[in-house]
Enzyme design. Structure first.
Site, mmCIF file in Angstrom:
data_model
loop_
_atom_site.group_PDB
_atom_site.id
_atom_site.type_symbol
_atom_site.label_atom_id
_atom_site.label_comp_id
_atom_site.label_asym_id
_atom_site.label_seq_id
_atom_site.Cartn_x
_atom_site.Cartn_y
_atom_site.Cartn_z
ATOM 1 C CB CYS A 7 0.589 17.549 -8.240
ATOM 2 S SG CYS A 7 1.024 16.387 -6.931
ATOM 3 C CB CYS A 9 -0.997 14.162 -6.074
ATOM 4 S SG CYS A 9 -0.373 14.427 -7.727
ATOM 5 C CE LYS A 14 -5.038 10.832 -6.288
ATOM 6 N NZ LYS A 14 -4.317 10.411 -7.505
ATOM 7 C CE1 TYR A 71 -3.962 8.967 -11.594
ATOM 8 C CE2 TYR A 71 -3.674 8.231 -13.863
ATOM 9 C CZ TYR A 71 -3.523 9.192 -12.886
ATOM 10 O OH TYR A 71 -2.936 10.406 -13.199
ATOM 11 C CB ILE A 72 -8.506 9.991 -12.234
ATOM 12 C CG1 ILE A 72 -7.059 10.475 -12.381
ATOM 13 C CG2 ILE A 72 -9.355 11.093 -11.601
ATOM 14 C CD1 ILE A 72 -6.890 11.666 -13.310
ATOM 15 C CD GLU A 84 -6.113 7.408 -7.691
ATOM 16 O OE1 GLU A 84 -4.942 7.024 -7.498
ATOM 17 O OE2 GLU A 84 -6.387 8.541 -8.151
ATOM 18 N NE ARG A 124 -14.372 4.659 -24.623
ATOM 19 C CZ ARG A 124 -14.123 5.591 -25.520
ATOM 20 N NH1 ARG A 124 -15.130 6.192 -26.142
ATOM 21 N NH2 ARG A 124 -12.882 5.949 -25.801
ATOM 22 C CB THR A 154 3.904 15.202 -9.428
ATOM 23 O OG1 THR A 154 2.564 15.604 -9.707
ATOM 24 C CG2 THR A 154 4.649 16.354 -8.780
ATOM 25 C CG HIS A 167 6.755 -13.964 10.260
ATOM 26 N ND1 HIS A 167 5.753 -14.261 9.355
ATOM 27 C CD2 HIS A 167 6.409 -14.570 11.429
ATOM 28 C CE1 HIS A 167 4.855 -15.021 9.957
ATOM 29 N NE2 HIS A 167 5.226 -15.228 11.212
ATOM 30 C CD GLU A 192 6.032 -12.978 6.249
ATOM 31 O OE1 GLU A 192 6.992 -13.750 6.481
ATOM 32 O OE2 GLU A 192 5.128 -12.756 7.079
#
Length: 453
Positions: free
Chosen positions: A42, A47, A50, A178-179, A182, A199, A311, A435, A440
């Site tokens: 991490c 983390c 990144k 997700y890696i 990102e 794939r 983590t 608002h 909201e």
């Protein structure tokens, strides 16, 4: 039998350091071995670097939007060397903090590899054998790279991406998790011509289907050359770059090929087989609810157990381990309704069940809204945000919350508290909207868009 230590931790990441620090601070004798750098994936290779790259990559888009809002502004190329220098200094600072905090708590640190010999013995790389009443495996995960692809040795992983000598003009990201997603957004934002091959039929497998489709559409609109149903057949290194032949029969040239095709538990060569520790199919250390292996003196926490690879979860598992073993207060880590965020652009924050998971459990109502927030609408930017709630038709509890929007990671942290507490849709409805904000919308969705009986 007298042991050298009450606890020996293998792995200096967030989970291992937390367990060692708590144990030493409580008066027991604790040691820790880390073969690379204190802080773990991490802090050193995940983390933190990144997220800093995410920040860096967002300024190009922000500059364009600033001009649309009336600012006289221009932006040049990204200075990779300057960023790398500052990033290196920051990671060294964080590593020093991890080392100092563990040392101050009384943890003896060995900056070398350690392996398990038996139920109470570890062996350091220099051959030293150390005994411990309890051994904690906290070695995390490591990137998975398929070894059957010709030329795969020319590819890199997320471990090496922060150290590449220069910003590539053309990059291929292989993977749909997700890696991968990102890093596709990061390099696209930094000005690199970015392609992503996956794939499968859609990126972000395991996440909410509606959210997956929304993010895939946004990534493509931003300029990422996203190709699903596509994999790499071979990589050939030539003078003008890496020639990648894909399963669609095409060959394209890239400067860097980054494989982000998942992570596996980091247990190879750790000595667990010889010690009799049971491992799963992916090499993970199999543990019970208290993070204990089949060998009573050996425990494991974090990604190496392949439970939830986050983590903060590893830290909670470490705390529960300490309470159970050293404070006589049996505690199991709670893995239910863990919020998380994917730092694509925009971000995706999620907590609880996906729509697909919830449908398997019983009747549900789905509330969903996708729209252009006022910041985008004002300048004619088409990027849409999405807010989604999944509600149990019987109990009215919110089973899942999904947000795709700038700063969704910040929003989902707070929404996660409500979901964890068992808030109902009516609790959300009774909350006054703030608002004008994007968030909201989460308390303004009155009618379900779908009902599954």
């Amino acid at each position: 039998m007298a042991f050298d230590f009450d606890l020996f931790v293998i792995g200096g990441g967030s989970g291992g350091v937390r367990a060692a620090r708590l144990t030493a601070a409580g008066g027991a004798k604790a040691a820790l071995a880390e073969e690379f750098r204190m802080g773990g994936t991490c802090v050193i290779r995940g983390c933190v670097p990144k997220k800093l790259m995410v920040f860096a990559s967002q300024y190009s888009g922000a500059a364009k939007e600033a001009a649309e809002y009336g600012w006289d502004i221009s932006i040049g190329d990204f200075n990779w060397a300057s960023f790398q220098e500052r990033l290196s200094a920051e990671l060294s600072r964080l590593e020093a903090i991890y080392t100092k905090n563990a040392g101050n708590a009384g943890v003896e640190i060995f900056h070398q590899r350690a392996t398990v010999k038996d139920a109470h013995t570890v062996v350091l790389a220099d051959g030293t054998e150390i005994t411990a009443k309890h051994i904690l495996i906290a070695t995390g995960g490591t990137p998975f790279v398929p070894d059957t692809i010709p030329g795969i040795e020319h590819a890199i992983t997320s471990n090496e991406i922060f150290d590449i000598p220069e910003l590539p003009k053309r990059i291929l990201i292989v993977g749909g998790g997700y890696i991968a997603s990102e890093f596709a957004c990061i390099f696209n934002g930094l000005g690199t011509e970015t392609s992503q091959y996956y794939r499968g039929a859609q990126i972000l497998r395991g996440f909410d289907d509606e959210a997956r489709g929304h993010i895939a559409e946004l990534i493509a609109e931003q300029g990422v050359n996203l190709h699903v149903g596509t994999d790499v057949e071979r990589i050939d290194k030539k003078d003008d770059g890496l020639h990648v032949k894909s399963t669609d029969g095409k060959t394209k040239v890239f400067d860097v090929v980054l494989y982000a095709t998942g992570r596996t538990p980091n247990t190879n060569g750790l000595g667990l087989e010889q010690a009799g520790v049971t491992q799963g199919r992916a090499g993970e250390v199999v543990v019970d609810a208290y993070s204990q292996t089949n060998i009573p003196s050996i425990y494991a926490v974090g990604d190496v157990t392949n439970r939830i690879q986050l983590t903060p979860v590893a830290i909670r598992e470490a705390v529960a381990f300490h309470e159970t073993v050293f404070k006589g207060n049996p505690m199991t880590p709670d893995h239910a309704n863990v919020p998380s965020a994917i730092f694509t652009q925009p971000e995706y924050g999620t907590v609880g069940l996906t729509e697909e998971q919830a449908r398997e459990d019983g009747p549900i109502e789905v509330y969903s809204a996708a729209f252009r927030p006022m910041q985008n609408a004002f300048i004619g930017k088409n990027e849409r945000v999405m807010f989604k709630l999944i509600v149990c038709s019987n109990t009215r509890k919110v089973l899942g919350c999904h947000i795709i929007a700038p700063h969704a990671g910040e929003m989902i942290q707070l929404a996660g508290v409500a979901v964890k507490m068992g808030a109902t849709k009516e609790d959300f409805d009774a909350t006054v909207a703030v608002h004008p904000t994007m968030a909201e919308e989460i308390v303004l969705m009155k009618e379900p868009v779908r009902v599954h009986k």
